[in-house]
Scaffold this motif. Sequence first.
Motif, PDB file in Angstrom:
ATOM      1  N   ASP A 219       0.552  -1.188   0.283  1.00 47.89           N
ATOM      2  CA  ASP A 219       0.012   0.255   0.001  1.00 47.89           C
ATOM      3  C   ASP A 219       0.852   1.059  -0.431  1.00 47.89           C
ATOM      4  OD1 ASP A 219      -1.875  -1.772   0.111  1.00 47.89           O
ATOM      5  OD2 ASP A 219      -2.268  -1.664   2.464  1.00 47.89           O
ATOM      6  N   LEU A 220       2.387   1.396   1.095  1.00 49.20           N
ATOM      7  CA  LEU A 220       2.978   2.426   0.471  1.00 49.20           C
ATOM      8  C   LEU A 220       3.765   2.537  -0.184  1.00 49.20           C
ATOM      9  CD1 LEU A 220       3.984   4.588   2.737  1.00 49.20           C
ATOM     10  CD2 LEU A 220       5.671   3.590   4.311  1.00 49.20           C
ATOM     11  N   THR A 221       4.169   1.352  -1.096  1.00 48.83           N
ATOM     12  CA  THR A 221       4.951   1.323  -2.520  1.00 48.83           C
ATOM     13  C   THR A 221       4.095   2.085  -3.257  1.00 48.83           C
ATOM     14  OG1 THR A 221       6.006  -0.754  -1.795  1.00 48.83           O
ATOM     15  CG2 THR A 221       5.782   0.177  -3.785  1.00 48.83           C
ATOM     16  N   ALA A 222       2.537   1.501  -3.529  1.00 51.67           N
ATOM     17  CA  ALA A 222       1.631   2.488  -4.165  1.00 51.67           C
ATOM     18  C   ALA A 222       1.279   3.441  -4.251  1.00 51.67           C
ATOM     19  CB  ALA A 222       0.407   1.863  -3.955  1.00 51.67           C
ATOM     20  N   ALA A 223       1.454   3.741  -3.090  1.00 51.50           N
ATOM     21  CA  ALA A 223       1.377   5.746  -2.560  1.00 51.50           C
ATOM     22  C   ALA A 223       2.544   6.146  -2.634  1.00 51.50           C
ATOM     23  CB  ALA A 223       0.978   6.106  -1.555  1.00 51.50           C
ATOM     24  N   LEU A 224       3.525   5.900  -3.124  1.00 51.15           N
ATOM     25  CA  LEU A 224       4.856   6.235  -3.782  1.00 51.15           C
ATOM     26  C   LEU A 224       5.318   6.230  -5.298  1.00 51.15           C
ATOM     27  CD1 LEU A 224       6.896   5.461  -0.638  1.00 51.15           C
ATOM     28  CD2 LEU A 224       6.555   7.650  -0.745  1.00 51.15           C
ATOM     29  N   VAL A 225       4.637   5.372  -5.329  1.00 54.49           N
ATOM     30  CA  VAL A 225       4.612   5.039  -6.425  1.00 54.49           C
ATOM     31  C   VAL A 225       3.568   6.154  -7.169  1.00 54.49           C
ATOM     32  CG1 VAL A 225       4.196   3.690  -9.030  1.00 54.49           C
ATOM     33  CG2 VAL A 225       5.377   2.753  -7.091  1.00 54.49           C
ATOM     34  N   LYS A 226       2.004   6.154  -7.098  1.00 52.72           N
ATOM     35  CA  LYS A 226       1.365   7.066  -7.292  1.00 52.72           C
ATOM     36  C   LYS A 226       1.881   8.831  -7.348  1.00 52.72           C
ATOM     37  CE  LYS A 226      -2.577   4.511  -6.984  1.00 52.72           C
ATOM     38  NZ  LYS A 226      -3.925   4.269  -5.650  1.00 52.72           N
ATOM     39  N   ASP A 227       2.093   9.216  -5.859  1.00 50.88           N
ATOM     40  CA  ASP A 227       2.654  10.245  -5.819  1.00 50.88           C
ATOM     41  C   ASP A 227       4.134  10.885  -7.271  1.00 50.88           C
ATOM     42  OD1 ASP A 227       3.702  12.656  -4.564  1.00 50.88           O
ATOM     43  OD2 ASP A 227       5.575  12.243  -4.452  1.00 50.88           O
ATOM     44  N   TRP A 228       5.006   9.752  -7.013  1.00 47.47           N
ATOM     45  CA  TRP A 228       5.800  10.192  -8.239  1.00 47.47           C
ATOM     46  C   TRP A 228       5.582  10.171  -9.803  1.00 47.47           C
ATOM     47  CZ3 TRP A 228       7.429   6.139 -12.076  1.00 47.47           C
ATOM     48  CH2 TRP A 228       8.244   6.213 -12.641  1.00 47.47           C
ATOM     49  N   LEU A 229       3.996   9.548  -9.685  1.00 49.16           N
ATOM     50  CA  LEU A 229       3.419   9.644 -11.350  1.00 49.16           C
ATOM     51  C   LEU A 229       2.834  10.995 -11.727  1.00 49.16           C
ATOM     52  CD1 LEU A 229       2.355   6.131 -12.158  1.00 49.16           C
ATOM     53  CD2 LEU A 229       3.889   7.282 -13.149  1.00 49.16           C
ATOM     54  N   ALA A 230       2.073  11.318 -10.355  1.00 45.72           N
ATOM     55  CA  ALA A 230       1.653  12.686 -10.795  1.00 45.72           C
ATOM     56  C   ALA A 230       2.492  13.404 -10.283  1.00 45.72           C
ATOM     57  CB  ALA A 230       1.125  12.735  -9.313  1.00 45.72           C
TER      58      ALA A 230
END
Length: 237
Positions: A219-230
């Motif tokens: 979950d935390l990895t997904a959140a950080l990847v989403k933030d990076w893509l944004a």
Amino acid sequence: MLPLEDALDGSGWRRIYIDLPWAAGNADTNVSSADHVAQSALNDIHKCLGDRPFAVIGNSFGGMISRHIAHVLRDQVLGLATLAGVYEPTHQARSLPRRQVVREDPSVLALAGHVREDYEEMTVVQSQATLEAFTRYVLPGLRGANQAILERVAAEYALSVEPEVAHPAPFEAPSLHLFGRQDHVTGYEDGWKLRSHYVRGTYAVLDAAGHNAHLERPDLTAALVKDWLARTRASAQ
């Protein structure tokens, strides 16, 4: 990389997965070094994308190859992310934490059966969820890999020149550098040493995470990847 698919659904990003030379089904083209792997990846990107802009993400050894791609094609690359990436290619020179399992569960190890040895070697959070993720996403690659190619590349595991040395100007695209606090394979301190080079980098060292950090802290990895893509999308506009 497939565990991140759910996080990326609806993101608007087209995903292209590049098989490294030892992946099951690939013909042996006599790749024998990290430089050969990096060039092969660059060739695949050119065939798929031409001169179109893209972001690049890589896990473990793929993180080192992604750094190479991001620097060689800097004018084309919108962003870079590495997950438990290799930053020091020589294993004996790495700054590594001690081997530590933060959550032990004998019942999970019993369930692992014939995959127990492989699972136990890497996992720092023993749970049914990490066992299922390991069996689904990691084990097929381990079992299907062409060992002859892996052994050749392992003998020439380092790039001839590290990307940040070959291209010393600060990397200004949004980046993410995610590490496991208990990663005894690649560690995290060698990657942190380059933080001044990645001037728009988010650095995260996740507790209760080893070399398969994205499986143990999904979950935390997904959140950080989403933030990076944004951040990457915003920077490209």
